[in-house]
Design a protein around this motif. Sequence first.
Motif, PDB file in Angstrom:
ATOM      1  N   ARG A   1      64.498 -76.649  -3.857  1.00  0.00           N
ATOM      2  CA  ARG A   1      63.754 -76.524  -5.106  1.00  0.00           C
ATOM      3  C   ARG A   1      64.467 -77.287  -6.227  1.00  0.00           C
ATOM      4  O   ARG A   1      65.679 -77.392  -6.249  1.00  0.00           O
ATOM      5  CB  ARG A   1      63.635 -75.049  -5.521  1.00  0.00           C
ATOM      6  CG  ARG A   1      62.896 -74.159  -4.531  1.00  0.00           C
ATOM      7  CD  ARG A   1      62.833 -72.740  -5.047  1.00  0.00           C
ATOM      8  NE  ARG A   1      62.488 -71.804  -3.991  1.00  0.00           N
ATOM      9  CZ  ARG A   1      61.248 -71.460  -3.662  1.00  0.00           C
ATOM     10  NH1 ARG A   1      60.231 -71.980  -4.328  1.00  0.00           N
ATOM     11  NH2 ARG A   1      61.018 -70.600  -2.678  1.00  0.00           N
ATOM     12  N   ARG A   2      63.681 -77.788  -7.145  1.00  0.00           N
ATOM     13  CA  ARG A   2      64.186 -78.452  -8.348  1.00  0.00           C
ATOM     14  C   ARG A   2      65.104 -79.631  -8.037  1.00  0.00           C
ATOM     15  O   ARG A   2      66.004 -79.954  -8.805  1.00  0.00           O
ATOM     16  CB  ARG A   2      64.908 -77.445  -9.260  1.00  0.00           C
ATOM     17  CG  ARG A   2      63.982 -76.361  -9.812  1.00  0.00           C
ATOM     18  CD  ARG A   2      64.715 -75.435 -10.761  1.00  0.00           C
ATOM     19  NE  ARG A   2      65.712 -74.638 -10.069  1.00  0.00           N
ATOM     20  CZ  ARG A   2      65.438 -73.520  -9.407  1.00  0.00           C
ATOM     21  NH1 ARG A   2      64.198 -73.067  -9.353  1.00  0.00           N
ATOM     22  NH2 ARG A   2      66.400 -72.851  -8.810  1.00  0.00           N
ATOM     23  N   ARG A   3      64.890 -80.257  -6.889  1.00  0.00           N
ATOM     24  CA  ARG A   3      65.673 -81.453  -6.581  1.00  0.00           C
ATOM     25  C   ARG A   3      65.252 -82.570  -7.534  1.00  0.00           C
ATOM     26  O   ARG A   3      64.130 -82.577  -8.055  1.00  0.00           O
ATOM     27  CB  ARG A   3      65.456 -81.878  -5.134  1.00  0.00           C
ATOM     28  CG  ARG A   3      64.063 -82.406  -4.859  1.00  0.00           C
ATOM     29  CD  ARG A   3      63.825 -82.670  -3.395  1.00  0.00           C
ATOM     30  NE  ARG A   3      62.542 -83.304  -3.172  1.00  0.00           N
ATOM     31  CZ  ARG A   3      61.389 -82.658  -3.142  1.00  0.00           C
ATOM     32  NH1 ARG A   3      61.358 -81.349  -3.345  1.00  0.00           N
ATOM     33  NH2 ARG A   3      60.262 -83.317  -2.928  1.00  0.00           N
ATOM     34  N   VAL A   4      66.127 -83.503  -7.754  1.00  0.00           N
ATOM     35  CA  VAL A   4      65.848 -84.615  -8.655  1.00  0.00           C
ATOM     36  C   VAL A   4      65.760 -85.905  -7.852  1.00  0.00           C
ATOM     37  O   VAL A   4      66.642 -86.208  -7.047  1.00  0.00           O
ATOM     38  CB  VAL A   4      66.949 -84.741  -9.731  1.00  0.00           C
ATOM     39  CG1 VAL A   4      66.669 -85.936 -10.629  1.00  0.00           C
ATOM     40  CG2 VAL A   4      67.039 -83.459 -10.549  1.00  0.00           C
ATOM     41  N   GLY A   5      64.697 -86.661  -8.058  1.00  0.00           N
ATOM     42  CA  GLY A   5      64.559 -87.938  -7.381  1.00  0.00           C
ATOM     43  C   GLY A   5      64.046 -87.814  -5.957  1.00  0.00           C
ATOM     44  O   GLY A   5      63.482 -86.798  -5.551  1.00  0.00           O
TER      45      GLY A   5
ATOM     46  N   ASN B   1      70.337 -84.066   2.601  1.00  0.00           N
ATOM     47  CA  ASN B   1      70.960 -82.794   2.244  1.00  0.00           C
ATOM     48  C   ASN B   1      69.979 -81.836   1.570  1.00  0.00           C
ATOM     49  O   ASN B   1      70.266 -80.649   1.418  1.00  0.00           O
ATOM     50  CB  ASN B   1      72.159 -83.031   1.322  1.00  0.00           C
ATOM     51  CG  ASN B   1      73.126 -81.863   1.336  1.00  0.00           C
ATOM     52  OD1 ASN B   1      73.485 -81.348   2.396  1.00  0.00           O
ATOM     53  ND2 ASN B   1      73.546 -81.427   0.157  1.00  0.00           N
ATOM     54  N   ASP B   2      68.807 -82.354   1.164  1.00  0.00           N
ATOM     55  CA  ASP B   2      67.770 -81.522   0.544  1.00  0.00           C
ATOM     56  C   ASP B   2      66.782 -80.985   1.577  1.00  0.00           C
ATOM     57  O   ASP B   2      65.887 -80.214   1.231  1.00  0.00           O
ATOM     58  CB  ASP B   2      66.975 -82.332  -0.487  1.00  0.00           C
ATOM     59  CG  ASP B   2      67.840 -82.831  -1.630  1.00  0.00           C
ATOM     60  OD1 ASP B   2      68.718 -82.077  -2.075  1.00  0.00           O
ATOM     61  OD2 ASP B   2      67.631 -83.978  -2.070  1.00  0.00           O
ATOM     62  N   CYS B   3      66.919 -81.416   2.833  1.00  0.00           N
ATOM     63  CA  CYS B   3      65.936 -81.100   3.872  1.00  0.00           C
ATOM     64  C   CYS B   3      66.403 -79.944   4.754  1.00  0.00           C
ATOM     65  O   CYS B   3      67.567 -79.894   5.162  1.00  0.00           O
ATOM     66  CB  CYS B   3      65.696 -82.317   4.757  1.00  0.00           C
ATOM     67  SG  CYS B   3      65.114 -83.780   3.877  1.00  0.00           S
TER      68      CYS B   3
END
Length: 202
Positions: A84-88, A93-95
């Motif tokens: 959540r709230r990732r940027v770009g 690492n967001d997955c």
Amino acid sequence: MVRAADFDAAVSLPPGLDISAIRRAIEYIEKELADLVELYFEQANVFSALVGMFGTKTLHQYSQFEKNKHPDIAAQRFPDLCRRRRVGRLKPNDCLESKASKRPFAIQSHFDHAGWYIVWRYLVDPPEQIEHGKPVIIWRVDVVFLNKDDWKYEGSTAGAGSGGRTHTFGVREPATKLEGTAVYKRKDIVVKGGKPVPVNGD
């Protein structure tokens, strides 16, 4: 019963995922699938898909990861969840991909993407010999970060008009890769002959 003593706080988890959320997911999966045991014997692949989907649903609700929706297509693509709230742009690492398996080590996927994977290892016990009231048990949960080169292509057994498995990728040397990644492991279950069985079972 999901016991606190069966969790390993030393296992690395992606930022935004904690033991509390994983515990809630285990409890939810076991509860919701208890009435669907017949499906396991009729369509085991569909049952496994539900295990992964229920894990995704719970982590969406209780962790800092949310379902990764693709409004332009009907089916979900990698990953199941993203931070959540990732940027770009979405980074590995967001997955977080939610997988399920009745096998103790194997991980299979239709993709060879880099990212975090959470694998719900389950067994089905209709007589409830392991635990009363639990015909479906999550006995281990692995959380591991995989790079693209951790995967190997396994081809397809599908043939024209004959069905079969579609193209898949498998993790190279999964037992070695998964060493130290079990954030949850029931102490009353062991692996014998390549299958999870009760400690005092055959």
